[in-house]
Motif scaffolding. Structure first.
Motif, short mmCIF file in Angstrom:
data_model
loop_
_atom_site.label_atom_id
_atom_site.label_comp_id
_atom_site.label_asym_id
_atom_site.label_seq_id
_atom_site.Cartn_x
_atom_site.Cartn_y
_atom_site.Cartn_z
N SER A 60 0.80 -1.23 0.00
CA SER A 60 0.00 0.00 0.00
C SER A 60 0.83 1.28 0.00
CB SER A 60 -0.93 0.02 1.23
OG SER A 60 -0.17 -0.10 2.42
N PHE A 90 0.34 4.18 -2.43
CA PHE A 90 -0.83 5.04 -2.25
C PHE A 90 -0.65 6.01 -1.07
CE2 PHE A 90 -2.43 1.05 -4.14
CZ PHE A 90 -3.00 1.56 -5.31
N ALA A 148 -4.93 5.35 -12.10
CA ALA A 148 -5.19 5.90 -10.77
C ALA A 148 -5.13 4.83 -9.69
CB ALA A 148 -6.56 6.59 -10.75
N GLU A 149 -5.53 3.63 -10.02
CA GLU A 149 -5.57 2.55 -9.04
C GLU A 149 -4.35 1.62 -9.12
OE1 GLU A 149 -9.22 0.49 -8.62
OE2 GLU A 149 -10.45 2.29 -8.76
N ARG A 150 -3.37 2.00 -9.96
CA ARG A 150 -2.16 1.21 -10.13
C ARG A 150 -2.49 -0.22 -10.58
NH1 ARG A 150 2.31 4.78 -9.71
NH2 ARG A 150 1.81 6.33 -8.10
#
Length: 472
Positions: A67, A70, A381-383
């Motif tokens: 994570s 992000f 955007a969300e990889r």
């Protein structure tokens, strides 16, 4: 021995059998349903539902450990494998009432919890009941294939029917079989803290588009799954907690637990099909395109019919049976619009022809439109950028689609709709998708089909120049 008569006798309470029983009963037919094991069949108890629940546990663990990109610190997940299995059990329990005996008896179905066996072309024995039926629907599904590997009978092993009962986390899980079940379980277990080795005799995900399969296999290897291809198993040896798989080329793979994911076999052994005049193939019960067997009063649907072995296919077959057996209307099963998906991360989905199949049938008439995930803003955007969508088109109509990437199993639905209804690529291109969504990939794939016609066509350019110069 008690005797009963009915309009429709359904053997097997899995997805297909339950759909036939509920539909036929609610439409006025007298229905008896036989089930000698668990209501809901393989999908609810051993297949689709528990596997996706365990995959969800693995995805949660993976998210904690990945994570940082992000802005949220990576954290080594503390996995409680037994609690993950409690989650699996809870998911099954929440869905069970939909497939319960009580619910179907509420529809008016007579449910008999016994296996069925033919005693004549029109009669089936179930326990102390002999049932005479106007129509019989065999929906007994399939079971894990246990290949005759030397030594396997002396070593503990798991299949999809038993792995979800295991509560002690495997230290090192060996998986024989690199198909969808094997790869899904491999990724789920590596994410839950196990070592995982997959041993595949041919090519992992070998029934899928090779380019798309490589995207998935590379992702699993990056997560630590060891995948060995062209590794035919010659022998199994060892004991509980210490298993060895020996291949024909002499390689030895050692682990703590063994999972067999080497295919499926149709459940026909209890049926006594010969008495009913029902022929079999190597894959299952022989049917025509109306799903009738060689006994015209008997149908076979779902996995036992020997075709595509997916829950949604059994449900689709049920609709064919309802139309044919209840209303006497002509209804044939097709396969060209049937999608399937492997729920790894990234997902892999297919409907209709693969690129190789399309070229084999249509030759130079096939055009391929492809669009990559890394051009989709939501994926960026969300990889979730690894992957692509590929559509095979003949004379302006899609004949197949391959998708590998985030939510591929959701995206494939549109192409099933398009193929089922013989839609044109122009109709897909006319769709408006909200921005930014992963669903835009479908529209952009259609756009990729038209781009050369619009942007590389000299006639189009001449028309545009003429309009701009001469039309006020």
């Amino acid at each position: 021995m008690n005797e009963s008569k009915t309009d429709i006798l359904v053997i097997g309470a899995g997805s297909g059998g339950l759909s036939v029983a509920a539909g036929a009963s609610q439409m006025g037919a007298d229905v008896i349903l036989l089930e000698g094991h668990k209501m809901g069949g393989d999908c609810l108890n051993f297949g689709c539902v528990p596997s996706k629940a365990l995959i969800a546990s693995g995805k949660a663990a993976y998210g904690q450990a990945h994570s940082a990109v992000f802005g949220v610190a990576d954290h080594k997940p503390q996995v409680d494998y037994a609690v993950a299995k409690d989650h699996v059990r809870d998911v099954i329990a929440q869905i069970e009432p939909m497939d319960s005996q009580e619910r179907f008896e509420g529809f008016g179905v007579r449910v008999i919890r016994e296996y069925g066996s033919f005693v004549s072309p029109t009669q089936v024995q179930a326990g102390d009941q002999v049932i005479t039926a106007r129509r019989v629907v065999i929906a007994t599904g399939s079971s894990p294939l246990v290949p005759p590997i030397p030594g396997l009978d002396k070593v503990p092993f798991y299949t999809n029917e038993t792995i979800f009962e295991l509560r002690e986390k495997p230290d090192h899980l060996l998986i024989i079989g690199g198909g969808p079940i094997g790869m899904e379980m491999a990724q789920a277990h590596i994410r839950l803290g196990c070592k995982v080795t997959v041993i595949e005799g041919m090519k992992a995900l070998g029934k899928d588009d090779p380019e798309a399969a490589d995207v998935v296999l590379n992702a699993l290897r990056l997560e630590g799954v060891a995948i060995h291809e062209s590794a035919m198993v010659a022998q199994i040896r060892g004991s509980d907690g210490a298993v060895e798989v020996v291949t024909e080329n002499g390689e030895i793979y050692a682990g703590s637990h063994l999972l067999l994911a080497a295919g499926r076999k149709a459940n026909v052994d209890r049926l006594n099909l010969e008495v009913a005049g029902i022929d079999q193939t190597r894959a299952g019960i022989k049917t025509d395109d109306t799903l009738r067997t060689t006994n015209r009063k008997v149908y076979a649907i779902g996995d036992v019919a020997g075709g595509l072995q997916f829950t949604h296919v059994a449900g689709y077959h049920a609709g064919i049976i309802i139309r044919s057996a209840l209303f006497g209307l002509p209804s044939k099963a097709k396969t060209n619009h049937i999608p399937w998906a492997t729920y790894t991360q990234p997902e892999l989905a297919q409907v209709g022809m693969s690129e190789a199949e399309a070229h084999a049938q249509y030759g130079g008439n096939v055009e391929t439109a492809q669009f990559d995930y890394h051009h989709n803003d939501r994926a960026v955007a969300e990889r979730k950028t690894p992957g692509f969508i590929k559509v095979m088109v003949v004379k302006g109509r899609p004949v197949g689609a391959t998708i590998v990437g985030h939510q591929a199993g959701e995206l494939i639905n549109l192409w099933s709709l398009a193929i089922a209804n013989n839609l044109k690529m122009g109709q897909i291109a006319a769709m408006v998708a909200p921005y930014p969504t992963i669903g835009e990939l479908n529209k952009r794939a259609a756009g990729a089909y038209f781009s050369p016609r619009l942007f590389e066509n000299q006639t189009v350019k001449r028309v545009v120049r003429f309009v701009q110069r001469w039309i006020p």
